[in-house]
Design a protein around this motif. Structure first.
Motif, PDB file in Angstrom:
ATOM      1  N   LEU A 218     -24.795 -37.426  20.041  1.00 26.32           N
ATOM      2  CA  LEU A 218     -23.752 -36.851  19.488  1.00 26.32           C
ATOM      3  C   LEU A 218     -22.384 -37.011  19.805  1.00 26.32           C
ATOM      4  O   LEU A 218     -21.319 -37.179  18.876  1.00 26.32           O
ATOM      5  CB  LEU A 218     -24.103 -35.326  19.386  1.00 26.32           C
ATOM      6  N   ASN A 222     -19.410 -38.650  17.457  1.00 23.67           N
ATOM      7  CA  ASN A 222     -18.215 -38.130  17.018  1.00 23.67           C
ATOM      8  C   ASN A 222     -17.004 -39.072  17.463  1.00 23.67           C
ATOM      9  O   ASN A 222     -16.005 -39.079  16.661  1.00 23.67           O
ATOM     10  CB  ASN A 222     -18.367 -36.716  17.582  1.00 23.67           C
ATOM     11  N   LEU A 256     -24.104 -34.635  10.332  1.00 20.09           N
ATOM     12  CA  LEU A 256     -23.140 -35.806  11.138  1.00 20.09           C
ATOM     13  C   LEU A 256     -22.608 -36.880  10.115  1.00 20.09           C
ATOM     14  O   LEU A 256     -21.844 -37.705  10.598  1.00 20.09           O
ATOM     15  CB  LEU A 256     -23.956 -36.515  12.136  1.00 20.09           C
TER      16      LEU A 256
END
Length: 402
Positions: A218, A222, A256
């Motif tokens: 993650l 990002n 996401l």
């Protein structure tokens, strides 16, 4: 596809029972046709003497005025048993492993990759692959492993590829070795980053991939998004109960803003060792009816795509790496000696207990690699046969033939 005189398709197969025969295409979902052996023998005896569908029908009607030939020939063309086009063997996609080494030890891995695995594909050979891909107008190259980012020369390879190859470059990775200093190189040299996660939250990912992987993935996603790198995929293999949480995985991908990829488990390598009981349960719970059976028992890998392993061996796709013998060597590809060498054959034609069975193409999986896992295990073969054979016989052979 290239126009050609009408002919029997290279993937056409028959199953015989007394004076009847079932015809179909083992790489298509288009159904099958049952007809008399007399009709099929007559069609095949005349097809070499004509050029077109119309000529074939005319000759058949002239010999035997049965009133069936027009519809029968059209039906055989529809299911791609007969064809008037030739397969175009143009490679549009290459996947290759630049290493067999991996920093993780995932339970569902179809290989046995570890940090101690030996193989790296030679860097100069990798350069030659990209040159070949560019020269042959290959649209897409996918770099995999092992874990590609375990190689210290990964960005030298990617930078070279980006400078000489005009197609799309995708890299499949677990993302755990990507550092903050790598993001600019990724943005500049990779078109698509495909990250393997195999879960939908920290607990499910810990179970399959290990501690800390979920958080790391993650974080990478990002930070790449902050660099405006948007072509991101996130993949999950259906295993260890996560197949019941596909909707949760899709929600995570939506949150996401990445493209979801869901893969079936390939029962090879560690996955075969760790999941045999799961495979038996899957067979036990399967339900056959007329709506979900077909003759398709091979895929189309090898026609427009191929896979190169870390040791320079070539297969139709990456899931077939566990075969003892490769289909060809990298040197043969680079010398353009690869026409018609990657045809896939139904495994049931080579299994002693299956090769004379008159429903054998209907009980196979469409993935040849899954079939390898199923049919190399005598216990599994018996389970499949005991469960499915009578049902298949009733559905397939109890219909009237043409």
């Amino acid at each position: 596809m290239v126009s050609k005189k009408i002919h029997k398709n290279y993937m056409a197969r028959e199953l015989y029972r007394k004076e009847e025969v079932i015809c179909g295409n083992i790489s298509e979902y288009r159904g099958w046709i049952k007809l008399s052996k007399f009709c099929l023998e007559l069609i095949l005896s005349e097809i070499d003497n004509v050029n077109t569908r119309t000529e074939l029908i005319f000759v058949l009607e002239k010999k035997f005025k049965l009133g069936i030939w027009n519809k029968l020939i059209d039906d055989l063309i529809y299911i791609n048993y007969l064809s008037d086009t030739e397969v175009d063997f143009k490679i549009e996609k290459i996947t290759f492993d630049i290493t067999s080494k991996c920093n993780l030890n995932c339970k569902h891995c179809s290989g046995m990759f570890t940090k101690k695995s030996l193989g790296n594909l030679n860097k100069l050979l990798i350069f030659e692959i990209f040159k070949w891909a560019e020269y042959n107008n290959v649209k897409y190259v996918c770099i995999s492993g092992g874990e590609p980012f375990i190689r210290k020369d990964i960005f030298e390879i990617l930078n070279y590829a980006k400078n000489i190859y005009t197609g799309e470059i995708e890299v499949i990775t677990n993302a755990t070795l990507i550092n903050s200093c790598d993001f600019d190189n990724i943005v500049n040299n990779i078109d698509i980053l495909n990250i393997s996660l195999d879960g939908y939250d920290v607990f499910s990912v810990n179970k399959i991939r290990g501690l800390g992987v979920y958080e790391k993935v993650l974080d990478v996603i990002n930070k790449l998004k902050q660099k405006n790198f948007l072509k991101l995929k996130l993949s999950m293999v259906k295993a260890y109960g996560n197949e019941n949480h596909i909707s949760d995985f899709l929600k995570l991908c939506s949150f996401l803003q990445v493209e979801p990829v869901i893969r079936d488990l390939i029962y090879a390598g560690r996955a075969n060792r760790n999941n045999l009981s799961e495979l038996e349960t899957l067979i036990h719970n399967s339900v056959l009816d007329e709506s979900n059976i077909n003759m398709r028992c091979v895929c189309k890998s090898g026609i427009n795509s191929l896979y190169i392993s870390h040791d320079g061996k070539i297969y139709p796709c990456s899931t077939m790496y566990n075969l003892k013998n490769s289909f060809m060597q990298l040197s043969e590809l680079l010398s353009d000696n690869c026409k018609s060498r990657l045809f896939l054959e139904p495994i049931v034609d080579h299994i002693e207990s299956c090769k004379y069975c008159d429903v054998r193409y209907f009980c196979c999986n469409t993935c040849p690699s899954v079939n390898l896992s199923l049919y190399k295990n005598e216990k599994i073969v018996k389970m499949i046969c005991d469960k499915n054979k009578k049902t298949l016989e009733n559905i397939i052979w109890n219909k009237p033939s043409i």
